[in-house]
Design a protein around this motif. Structure first.
Motif, PDB file in Angstrom:
ATOM      1  N   LYS A 196       5.437   6.146   6.929  1.00 25.21           N
ATOM      2  CA  LYS A 196       6.789   6.209   7.500  1.00 25.21           C
ATOM      3  C   LYS A 196       6.808   5.665   8.926  1.00 25.21           C
ATOM      4  O   LYS A 196       7.727   4.944   9.314  1.00 25.21           O
ATOM      5  N   SER A 197       5.774   5.973   9.706  1.00 22.38           N
ATOM      6  CA  SER A 197       5.752   5.532  11.102  1.00 22.38           C
ATOM      7  C   SER A 197       5.357   4.065  11.263  1.00 22.38           C
ATOM      8  O   SER A 197       5.665   3.461  12.282  1.00 22.38           O
ATOM      9  N   LEU A 198       4.708   3.478  10.268  1.00 24.16           N
ATOM     10  CA  LEU A 198       4.249   2.084  10.379  1.00 24.16           C
ATOM     11  C   LEU A 198       5.046   1.101   9.529  1.00 24.16           C
ATOM     12  O   LEU A 198       4.926  -0.111   9.704  1.00 24.16           O
ATOM     13  N   ASP A 199       5.833   1.599   8.601  1.00 22.46           N
ATOM     14  CA  ASP A 199       6.577   0.766   7.654  1.00 22.46           C
ATOM     15  C   ASP A 199       7.676  -0.015   8.388  1.00 22.46           C
ATOM     16  O   ASP A 199       8.675   0.547   8.800  1.00 22.46           O
ATOM     17  N   MET A 201      -1.875  14.111   1.491  1.00 20.26           N
ATOM     18  CA  MET A 201      -0.810  13.188   1.100  1.00 20.26           C
ATOM     19  C   MET A 201       0.301  13.172   2.146  1.00 20.26           C
ATOM     20  O   MET A 201       0.857  12.118   2.449  1.00 20.26           O
ATOM     21  N   GLU A 202       0.593  14.330   2.728  1.00 20.37           N
ATOM     22  CA  GLU A 202       1.637  14.397   3.756  1.00 20.37           C
ATOM     23  C   GLU A 202       1.272  13.539   4.959  1.00 20.37           C
ATOM     24  O   GLU A 202       2.134  12.907   5.566  1.00 20.37           O
ATOM     25  N   GLU A 203      -0.013  13.530   5.327  1.00 24.45           N
ATOM     26  CA  GLU A 203      -0.474  12.712   6.444  1.00 24.45           C
ATOM     27  C   GLU A 203      -0.296  11.231   6.129  1.00 24.45           C
ATOM     28  O   GLU A 203       0.151  10.454   6.972  1.00 24.45           O
ATOM     29  N   ALA A 204      -0.661  10.849   4.908  1.00 24.91           N
ATOM     30  CA  ALA A 204      -0.522   9.450   4.497  1.00 24.91           C
ATOM     31  C   ALA A 204       0.947   9.047   4.480  1.00 24.91           C
ATOM     32  O   ALA A 204       1.301   7.945   4.936  1.00 24.91           O
ATOM     33  N   GLU A 205       1.799   9.924   3.986  1.00 31.27           N
ATOM     34  CA  GLU A 205       3.238   9.618   3.957  1.00 31.27           C
ATOM     35  C   GLU A 205       3.791   9.475   5.372  1.00 31.27           C
ATOM     36  O   GLU A 205       4.602   8.589   5.634  1.00 31.27           O
ATOM     37  N   ILE A 252       0.860  -1.179   0.000  1.00 34.71           N
ATOM     38  CA  ILE A 252       0.000   0.000   0.000  1.00 34.71           C
ATOM     39  C   ILE A 252       0.900   1.234   0.000  1.00 34.71           C
ATOM     40  O   ILE A 252       1.721   1.416   0.898  1.00 34.71           O
ATOM     41  N   CYS A 253       0.728   2.069  -1.028  1.00 29.89           N
ATOM     42  CA  CYS A 253       1.521   3.296  -1.131  1.00 29.89           C
ATOM     43  C   CYS A 253       0.737   4.454  -0.496  1.00 29.89           C
ATOM     44  O   CYS A 253      -0.439   4.313  -0.142  1.00 29.89           O
ATOM     45  N   ALA A 254       1.372   5.595  -0.361  1.00 28.48           N
ATOM     46  CA  ALA A 254       0.750   6.765   0.265  1.00 28.48           C
ATOM     47  C   ALA A 254      -0.508   7.195  -0.483  1.00 28.48           C
ATOM     48  O   ALA A 254      -1.508   7.563   0.134  1.00 28.48           O
ATOM     49  N   ARG A 255      -0.474   7.135  -1.821  1.00 34.22           N
ATOM     50  CA  ARG A 255      -1.647   7.534  -2.609  1.00 34.22           C
ATOM     51  C   ARG A 255      -2.831   6.628  -2.310  1.00 34.22           C
ATOM     52  O   ARG A 255      -3.947   7.090  -2.093  1.00 34.22           O
ATOM     53  N   LEU A 269       6.445   1.556   1.906  1.00 30.97           N
ATOM     54  CA  LEU A 269       5.135   0.992   1.599  1.00 30.97           C
ATOM     55  C   LEU A 269       4.657   0.165   2.782  1.00 30.97           C
ATOM     56  O   LEU A 269       5.454  -0.279   3.611  1.00 30.97           O
ATOM     57  N   LEU A 270       3.353  -0.044   2.857  1.00 29.45           N
ATOM     58  CA  LEU A 270       2.801  -0.898   3.907  1.00 29.45           C
ATOM     59  C   LEU A 270       2.499  -2.277   3.349  1.00 29.45           C
ATOM     60  O   LEU A 270       1.901  -2.403   2.283  1.00 29.45           O
TER      61      LEU A 270
END
Length: 142
Positions: free
Chosen positions: A49-52, A41-45, A22-25, A58-59
């Motif tokens: 970053k914090s869960l990868d 998008m910044e929130e998703a990124e 799963i990508c940020a988009r 990517l998740l």
């Protein structure tokens, strides 16, 4: 608790291009639909970053399970804070006092004396101050 099949179904929902990641988009788009508001998008990124767990940006399935568990814990905490807020006397303090407990129980149809409320509070009062803080309330509810 969700079963692994439910996590797989959720993962497939997020993984639009079926590449197993799963990508940020994808995260931004799908979470935005789920919560009813656009996710930046910044929130998703930042979330990725914090869960990868493997650092690829990517998740994977394991990362998504971590996200879902974190969301579930955050929801439980929010509900506990709301419940705690119903019992406190915000004019006096941010604690459940015997008086505020008596008042709330009365609203719920239970008649208790101040002494009975004191005894109830003392059962979960970890620091012995005669009132319940949010942390003590949280412990009591678990």
């Amino acid at each position: 608790m969700m079963r692994s099949g439910e996590f797989e179904r959720i993962f497939r929902y997020f993984d639009e291009n079926c590449d197993g990641k799963i990508c940020a988009r994808e995260l931004s788009k799908r979470l935005g639909v789920m919560v009813g508001e656009e996710m930046m998008m910044e929130e998703a990124e930042f979330m990725i970053k914090s869960l990868d767990s493997d650092g690829d940006g990517l998740l994977d399935m394991e990362d998504l399970v971590g996200l879902m568990e974190a969301v579930g814990e955050e929801e439980k905490l929010r509900e506990l804070r709301e419940a705690f807020g119903m019992y406190i006397d915000t004019d006096v303090c941010e604690y459940i006092t015997p008086k505020s407990l008596k008042r709330m129980l009365s609203r719920l149809g239970e008649s208790r004396s101040i002494d009975e409320c004191r005894v109830m509070i003392n059962r979960f009062d970890l620091n012995g101050d005669g009132v319940l803080s949010f942390l003590e309330f949280k412990e009591m509810m678990q």
